[in-house]
Structure formats: structure tokens, C-alpha cells
Design a protein around this motif. Structure first.
Motif, mmCIF file in Angstrom:
data_model
loop_
_atom_site.group_PDB
_atom_site.id
_atom_site.type_symbol
_atom_site.label_atom_id
_atom_site.label_comp_id
_atom_site.label_asym_id
_atom_site.label_seq_id
_atom_site.Cartn_x
_atom_site.Cartn_y
_atom_site.Cartn_z
ATOM 1 N N THR A 105 0.602 13.178 -8.751
ATOM 2 C CA THR A 105 0.855 11.821 -9.234
ATOM 3 C C THR A 105 1.021 10.843 -8.077
ATOM 4 O O THR A 105 0.540 9.707 -8.132
ATOM 5 C CB THR A 105 2.109 11.801 -10.125
ATOM 6 O OG1 THR A 105 1.890 12.638 -11.258
ATOM 7 C CG2 THR A 105 2.432 10.390 -10.600
ATOM 8 N N ALA A 106 1.709 11.286 -7.025
ATOM 9 C CA ALA A 106 1.891 10.426 -5.845
ATOM 10 C C ALA A 106 0.542 10.080 -5.220
ATOM 11 O O ALA A 106 0.301 8.928 -4.820
ATOM 12 C CB ALA A 106 2.793 11.120 -4.831
ATOM 13 N N LEU A 107 -0.340 11.060 -5.150
ATOM 14 C CA LEU A 107 -1.683 10.812 -4.598
ATOM 15 C C LEU A 107 -2.482 9.889 -5.515
ATOM 16 O O LEU A 107 -3.197 8.992 -5.039
ATOM 17 C CB LEU A 107 -2.417 12.137 -4.410
ATOM 18 C CG LEU A 107 -1.814 13.106 -3.390
ATOM 19 C CD1 LEU A 107 -2.558 14.440 -3.426
ATOM 20 C CD2 LEU A 107 -1.869 12.511 -1.991
ATOM 21 N N LEU A 108 -2.364 10.091 -6.821
ATOM 22 C CA LEU A 108 -3.071 9.232 -7.769
ATOM 23 C C LEU A 108 -2.540 7.801 -7.731
ATOM 24 O O LEU A 108 -3.302 6.841 -7.915
ATOM 25 C CB LEU A 108 -2.946 9.799 -9.191
ATOM 26 C CG LEU A 108 -3.784 11.048 -9.481
ATOM 27 C CD1 LEU A 108 -3.380 11.661 -10.820
ATOM 28 C CD2 LEU A 108 -5.271 10.717 -9.486
ATOM 29 N N LEU A 109 -1.234 7.638 -7.488
ATOM 30 C CA LEU A 109 -0.668 6.297 -7.375
ATOM 31 C C LEU A 109 -1.290 5.550 -6.199
ATOM 32 O O LEU A 109 -1.652 4.374 -6.324
ATOM 33 C CB LEU A 109 0.852 6.369 -7.205
ATOM 34 C CG LEU A 109 1.555 5.033 -6.918
ATOM 35 C CD1 LEU A 109 1.291 4.033 -8.040
ATOM 36 C CD2 LEU A 109 3.049 5.244 -6.720
ATOM 37 N N ALA B 78 -4.662 4.551 -7.242
ATOM 38 C CA ALA B 78 -4.625 3.489 -8.254
ATOM 39 C C ALA B 78 -4.320 2.141 -7.620
ATOM 40 O O ALA B 78 -4.893 1.112 -8.010
ATOM 41 C CB ALA B 78 -3.576 3.834 -9.315
ATOM 42 N N LEU B 79 -3.412 2.121 -6.642
ATOM 43 C CA LEU B 79 -3.111 0.879 -5.930
ATOM 44 C C LEU B 79 -4.355 0.382 -5.189
ATOM 45 O O LEU B 79 -4.638 -0.818 -5.158
ATOM 46 C CB LEU B 79 -1.956 1.098 -4.956
ATOM 47 C CG LEU B 79 -0.590 1.363 -5.601
ATOM 48 C CD1 LEU B 79 0.440 1.743 -4.541
ATOM 49 C CD2 LEU B 79 -0.115 0.138 -6.389
ATOM 50 N N TRP B 80 -5.086 1.315 -4.604
ATOM 51 C CA TRP B 80 -6.328 0.945 -3.921
ATOM 52 C C TRP B 80 -7.350 0.408 -4.923
ATOM 53 O O TRP B 80 -8.146 -0.479 -4.612
ATOM 54 C CB TRP B 80 -6.879 2.177 -3.205
ATOM 55 C CG TRP B 80 -8.217 1.969 -2.571
ATOM 56 C CD1 TRP B 80 -8.509 1.301 -1.433
ATOM 57 C CD2 TRP B 80 -9.472 2.461 -3.067
ATOM 58 N NE1 TRP B 80 -9.860 1.333 -1.171
ATOM 59 C CE2 TRP B 80 -10.477 2.040 -2.157
ATOM 60 C CE3 TRP B 80 -9.857 3.215 -4.177
ATOM 61 C CZ2 TRP B 80 -11.828 2.344 -2.342
ATOM 62 C CZ3 TRP B 80 -11.192 3.514 -4.353
ATOM 63 C CH2 TRP B 80 -12.155 3.073 -3.436
ATOM 64 N N GLU B 81 -7.302 0.928 -6.157
ATOM 65 C CA GLU B 81 -8.211 0.505 -7.212
ATOM 66 C C GLU B 81 -7.841 -0.880 -7.741
ATOM 67 O O GLU B 81 -8.652 -1.546 -8.393
ATOM 68 C CB GLU B 81 -8.175 1.535 -8.351
ATOM 69 C CG GLU B 81 -9.199 1.344 -9.437
ATOM 70 C CD GLU B 81 -9.082 2.396 -10.527
ATOM 71 O OE1 GLU B 81 -10.091 3.009 -10.887
ATOM 72 O OE2 GLU B 81 -7.949 2.622 -11.009
ATOM 73 N N GLY B 82 -6.579 -1.318 -7.460
ATOM 74 C CA GLY B 82 -6.151 -2.635 -7.913
ATOM 75 C C GLY B 82 -5.024 -2.612 -8.923
ATOM 76 O O GLY B 82 -4.692 -3.647 -9.517
ATOM 77 N N PHE B 83 -4.370 -1.476 -9.117
ATOM 78 C CA PHE B 83 -3.275 -1.364 -10.075
ATOM 79 C C PHE B 83 -2.107 -2.248 -9.651
ATOM 80 O O PHE B 83 -1.639 -2.191 -8.517
ATOM 81 C CB PHE B 83 -2.821 0.093 -10.153
ATOM 82 C CG PHE B 83 -1.631 0.334 -11.047
ATOM 83 C CD1 PHE B 83 -1.647 -0.077 -12.365
ATOM 84 C CD2 PHE B 83 -0.505 0.982 -10.556
ATOM 85 C CE1 PHE B 83 -0.557 0.161 -13.187
ATOM 86 C CE2 PHE B 83 0.578 1.221 -11.368
ATOM 87 C CZ PHE B 83 0.562 0.804 -12.686
ATOM 88 N N ASP B 84 -1.612 -3.090 -10.575
ATOM 89 C CA ASP B 84 -0.523 -4.018 -10.277
ATOM 90 C C ASP B 84 0.744 -3.716 -11.071
ATOM 91 O O ASP B 84 1.676 -4.528 -11.108
ATOM 92 C CB ASP B 84 -0.969 -5.463 -10.545
ATOM 93 C CG ASP B 84 -1.392 -5.691 -11.986
ATOM 94 O OD1 ASP B 84 -1.323 -4.720 -12.792
ATOM 95 O OD2 ASP B 84 -1.791 -6.818 -12.327
#
Length: 298
Positions: free
Chosen positions: A200-204, A207-213
């Protein structure tokens, strides 16, 4: 009954079959969810809840025994990097650039890759009958996906997304083989929980790199789908998979991955009223026969 399902060979074979059915349903469900959320963000949110639920269950069942030892951390991190982060990132990113047909075809080689890695690193050997089962099941998957039309294969085109999809089965195979070693020293429940948390930490980060806000905006149907992805194809399915790997080994467990397109086909027929051709029915029989051959002991 619970002991039979979790700790006997016949029991975990039932659980692995049900796991494949749930992952087949996950493919249908994810189709709705990723239409409302970016793919990696979907995977992050899903496993954030999966890890929270699994860690709570592990602590209630095992207490402090569920805490990993220092020597187990490299294996848990390897499971997280390959099965939780790597597999999800490669599949979600690859299918955006490729097609669902290509994704299913690449996934069908999973049992072969897993058997090879298990033979090298775990010294597991498949008998001639079991290897025949793997081959028969693979042929069945191809028949189901192509509907028996060979021109589908000759008309396939490949791009960078297919490279990602080709790497996904390798990541899953490594996850299963490493998991077998990790779960020699800790329960499948604890191993799944800690690997999910690290993944999950890696996916976070992705996701932030993908633009997750931080915003999660889903419709009622989207939330229903996400709930299934968290509880059904997430918490339950991943725990059952790892328990199955613990009892029967990664080589024999991997063959059940070929039941996923089969379950997806039947779910599409029931829920979406799609027809099943005679060729697909024959492919389904080949898959089931291949799974039966592979799961038989010498």
C-alpha cells in the motif's frame, strides 16, 4: 469445517477455486471502478483498506505473534513489491495501452512461469501428468479468449503496454514463490496483512505520482464495486490464495489462475447476458480438465 478448508489439501483446493471465481468477478467490477477513479489510485485505496482489515484480524487472532521478525522483513517486502505493487501497477498500466484480450493471454502463462521458478528456487517438480494439465489448461484459456477463432491470434498487435502485461505474471509468480518461503515462519494471514501494508505504501507513492490529491469520488455503483474489491476479491481472496500456496505449493496453486477467465466468461453470461459459444464451452472443459490433472498428486 474451517479447519478442513484451511489446513487440508482438498479444502484449500476448494478455496483456490473460489478465489479464482472472485478474481474473475473482480475483472468485471474493476471495469466500473476504474471508470471513476485513476487505476493506480483505485489499487491504492483498495489495498489500504485490505491491509487495515487484515492487520486487525491478524492481531485479534494471533496477538503479538503476528508481528514479523527482522529476518522475515526482506521476504515480506519482496511480496509487497511484486504481488501487491508490481502486479497491480503492471496490469492496470498495461491494459490502458493494450487490450483485455492481450491481458488475458499473458496472464494464462502464469502457471508455467510459477512452475519454473518453483522448480529452481523451491525444488518443486511437476510430474508429466501435471505438466500435461498445465498445457491443456493453457490451450483452454486461449480457446475461451479467442472463441476458437485462430485469426484472433494472428491479428493481435503489440505495444509497450504488452511489455508491461508480460511482466505481470512474472511479478505474481515471484510473489507466490517468495510467499511460500515467508509463510514457513508465519501464518498466511499475517504474511498477507504485512505484505499488503508495505505494498500500500508503494501504491500510495505511485498514486501521488499519478496525481492523487486525497479525494475519492465514487458513485453508488462505484462504492459497491469498491466494497467487493476490498472484501471479496481483496481480503478473502488474497488470504485464501496465500493459504493455498502454503498447503499445496505455488506450482499447483498457480494453475487455478486459469480459472479466472473461465469464471469471468460465466459471470458475463449471467450478469451481462453474453452468449457462450460451443468453442468456449470446449475451452472451459479443457481448463477444468487441466486443473484437475495438475492438482493430482503423483
Amino acid at each position: 469445517m474451517l479447519r478442513f478448508l484451511l489446513h487440508t489439501e482438498r479444502g484449500v483446493l476448494i478455496l483456490l477455486t473460489l478465489t479464482a471465481v472472485m478474481w474473475g468477478g473482480n475483472a468485471v467490477t474493476a471495469k466500473y471502478v476504474v471508470g471513476e477513479l485513476p487505476p493506480v489510485t483505485t489499487a491504492f485505496f483498495r489495498f489500504a483498506w485490505v491491509s487495515a482489515i487484515l492487520l486487525t484480524l491478524a492481531w485479534r487472532v494471533e496477538g503479538a505473534k503476528c508481528l514479523p521478525e527482522r529476518r522475515q522483513l526482506p521476504g515480506i517486502l519482496a511480496m509487497a513489491a511484486t504481488g501487491i505493487f508490481g502486479h497491480n501497477f503492471l496490469v492496470y498500466s498495461g491494459v490502458k495501452l493494450s487490450t483485455a484480450t492481450n491481458m488475458s493471454l499473458f496472464a494464462a502463462v502464469n502457471p508455467v512461469i510459477t512452475a519454473c521458478l518453483a522448480a529452481v528456487f523451491l525444488h518443486e517438480r511437476l510430474t508429466g501428468r501435471q505438466m500435461l494439465g498445465v498445457a491443456l489448461s493453457l490451450m483452454g484459456v486461449v480457446t475461451v479468449i479467442t472463441r476458437g477463432d485462430a485469426s484472433v491470434l494472428t491479428g493481435l498487435s503489440f505495444n509497450f503496454g504488452d511489455i508491461l502485461l508480460a511482466a505481470a505474471p512474472v511479478a505474481w509468480a515471484v510473489y507466490s514463490v517468495v510467499g511460500r518461503r515467508v509463510m514457513r515462519g508465519m501464518s498466511a494471514l499475517a504474511a498477507t496483512a504485512w505484505a499488503s501494508l508495505a505494498g500500500t505504501a508503494l501504491l500510495l507513492a505511485a498514486a501521488l505520482w499519478e496525481g492523487f490529491d486525497g479525494a475519492i469520488a465514487l458513485s453508488t455503483v462505484g462504492w459497491a464495486g469498491m466494497t467487493y474489491m476490498i472484501i471479496g476479491s481483496g481480503v478473502i481472496a488474497f488470504y485464501w490464495w496465500n493459504q493455498g500456496v502454503t498447503v499445496v505449493g505455488p506450482s499447483r496453486a498457480a494453475i487455478f489462475m486459469n480459472l479466472i477467465p473461465l469464471s469471468g466468461m460465466f459471470l458475463a453470461a449471467v450478469l451481462l447476458h453474453e452468449s457462450i459459444s460451443a468453442e468456449q464451452a470446449a475451452g472451459a472443459a479443457m481448463i477444468i480438465g487441466g486443473v484437475w490433472l495438475t492438482t493430482q498428486r503423483p
